[in-house]
Enzyme design. Structure first.
Site, PDB file in Angstrom:
ATOM      1  N   LEU A 153      -9.252   3.503  26.082  1.00 52.92           N
ATOM      2  CA  LEU A 153      -8.831   4.841  25.657  1.00 52.92           C
ATOM      3  C   LEU A 153      -7.322   4.885  25.446  1.00 52.92           C
ATOM      4  O   LEU A 153      -6.609   5.664  26.071  1.00 52.92           O
ATOM      5  CB  LEU A 153      -9.272   5.899  26.673  1.00 52.92           C
ATOM      6  CG  LEU A 153      -9.360   7.316  26.115  1.00 52.92           C
ATOM      7  CD1 LEU A 153     -10.564   7.439  25.202  1.00 52.92           C
ATOM      8  CD2 LEU A 153      -9.453   8.343  27.232  1.00 52.92           C
ATOM      9  N   ARG A 234     -10.094  -5.837  17.779  1.00 51.59           N
ATOM     10  CA  ARG A 234      -9.866  -7.208  17.357  1.00 51.59           C
ATOM     11  C   ARG A 234     -11.135  -8.003  17.600  1.00 51.59           C
ATOM     12  O   ARG A 234     -11.905  -7.724  18.531  1.00 51.59           O
ATOM     13  CB  ARG A 234      -8.710  -7.832  18.136  1.00 51.59           C
ATOM     14  CG  ARG A 234      -7.421  -7.051  18.065  1.00 51.59           C
ATOM     15  CD  ARG A 234      -6.832  -6.991  16.694  1.00 51.59           C
ATOM     16  NE  ARG A 234      -6.113  -8.212  16.351  1.00 51.59           N
ATOM     17  CZ  ARG A 234      -5.404  -8.364  15.243  1.00 51.59           C
ATOM     18  NH1 ARG A 234      -5.346  -7.385  14.364  1.00 51.59           N
ATOM     19  NH2 ARG A 234      -4.772  -9.496  15.002  1.00 51.59           N
ATOM     20  N   GLU A 263     -11.944 -14.653  10.146  1.00 50.80           N
ATOM     21  CA  GLU A 263     -11.984 -13.891   8.890  1.00 50.80           C
ATOM     22  C   GLU A 263     -10.918 -14.391   7.915  1.00 50.80           C
ATOM     23  O   GLU A 263      -9.872 -14.871   8.350  1.00 50.80           O
ATOM     24  CB  GLU A 263     -11.796 -12.400   9.167  1.00 50.80           C
ATOM     25  CG  GLU A 263     -10.469 -12.031   9.810  1.00 50.80           C
ATOM     26  CD  GLU A 263     -10.383 -10.570  10.203  1.00 50.80           C
ATOM     27  OE1 GLU A 263      -9.305  -9.992   9.955  1.00 50.80           O
ATOM     28  OE2 GLU A 263     -11.356  -9.996  10.739  1.00 50.80           O
ATOM     29  N   HIS A 281     -11.987  -5.754   7.339  1.00 48.38           N
ATOM     30  CA  HIS A 281     -10.760  -5.528   8.113  1.00 48.38           C
ATOM     31  C   HIS A 281      -9.814  -4.585   7.362  1.00 48.38           C
ATOM     32  O   HIS A 281      -8.678  -4.936   7.059  1.00 48.38           O
ATOM     33  CB  HIS A 281     -10.058  -6.853   8.418  1.00 48.38           C
ATOM     34  CG  HIS A 281      -9.082  -6.745   9.557  1.00 48.38           C
ATOM     35  ND1 HIS A 281      -8.668  -7.829  10.280  1.00 48.38           N
ATOM     36  CD2 HIS A 281      -8.440  -5.676  10.105  1.00 48.38           C
ATOM     37  CE1 HIS A 281      -7.790  -7.448  11.217  1.00 48.38           C
ATOM     38  NE2 HIS A 281      -7.644  -6.141  11.121  1.00 48.38           N
TER      39      HIS A 281
END
Length: 315
Positions: A153, A234, A263, A281
């Site tokens: 959070l 991530r 990626e 992304h």
């Protein structure tokens, strides 16, 4: 006065490239046919590195630049920068937080809605004639009134939670400790227990060695065959092998993902699944936010070389 020499690790939009070139002597690492030769040639003069969150700067690159003073990251994530190497030499590191927070949260909510309501398949159903030939699209699952968990959070997680309130959802969160600024959400210390209590689990953690694969098989199986995992943080926060196994066997209902290990060359197993929503992304990918990120990245470089306080320091 001569322009400070910097190493640019990846490309930026033209609206960022032009002012960067105007303010600094830019060496474009990403354009070099032989990157090792470029580093050997220009590394001894480099005083700054301009990079992107997913590209970072590893120890070898940092050590090839003995005069390096500052690394400015275009993005909120800095886990790809070798912070220990920077600490050893007193190299400053900056990122671009806050300016992308709301766009990332927006995409997380959009992915939840899109996957839960089957919107990608529904559009295909219309376009390929299935609506006319086969009738109504198969029923999907509602979002409003269900249970959401937010793992981490921080800035982005808080904005996700604010948006979830508009769907009258039961919201719980997990973090290193309960947050004093939220009293209407349930704190759950254990990520596995958070997953057990969630229909939708949002991963919004900053990445670090401590959070690597924090979403492993226990969390994923606790989320269950009706649960949805949404990752806008991530890739390293999730054990992809455990995730793929659970998606393939039905132990996890679905996943909406904006980040992947390796990626853009993601694991081909993802491409064979119909219970995943795959995004390239681009959670911060709006014109407005990318312009703000570029400005802040340059402002950090400019402040350092002017001897001023850094706007958004990491180190």
């Amino acid at each position: 006065m001569s322009k400070p020499p910097i190493l640019q690790i990846g490309p930026y939009p033209q609206w960022d490239q032009e002012p960067l070139d105007a303010a600094f002597q830019v060496h474009r690492y990403f354009e070099a046919a032989n990157k090792d030769e470029l580093l050997a040639e220009v590394g001894p003069s480099i005083r700054g590195i301009a990079t992107r969150g997913e590209l970072g700067a590893n120890r070898a690159m940092i050590e090839a630049c003995p005069k390096l003073e500052v690394i400015s990251v275009y993005g909120v994530g800095f886990d790809a920068v070798d912070l220990q190497a920077c600490r050893e030499r007193g190299i400053r590191v900056t990122n671009t937080p806050d300016v992308l927070t709301n766009d990332v949260a927006d995409l997380g909510i959009a992915m939840m809605l899109c996957l839960s309501r089957g919107m990608i398949g529904a559009e295909t159903w219309v376009r390929d004639g299935s609506w006319a030939q086969k009738g109504l699209y198969p029923l999907k699952r509602r979002v409003w009134g269900r249970r959401a968990g937010v793992l981490g959070l921080g800035r982005i997680g808080f904005e996700v939670a604010k948006r979830l309130k508009g769907f009258d959802m039961q919201i719980a969160y997990s973090d290193v400790e309960a947050k004093s600024y939220v009293s209407d959400m349930t704190f759950v210390a254990d990520p596995v227990e958070l997953a057990t209590q969630s229909d939708f689990l949002f991963v919004t953690l900053a990445a670090s060695a401590a959070t690597r694969h924090i979403v492993g098989h226990k969390v994923i199986e606790a989320l269950g065959p009706e649960g949805m995992l949404i990752n806008i943080s991530r890739a390293s926060n999730i054990d992809e092998d455990a995730l793929l196994d659970a998606l393939e066997t039905g132990k996890l209902g679905s996943a909406a993902l904006d980040v992947f290990e390796g990626e853009p060359k993601l694991n081909p197993r993802f491409l064979a699944l119909d219970n995943v929503l795959l995004q390239p992304h681009h959670a911060s990918g709006t014109v407005e936010t990318r312009k703000a990120m570029g400005q802040l990245m340059r402002d950090n470089l400019a402040a350092h070389f002017a001897g001023q306080a850094l706007p958004t320091p990491v180190l």
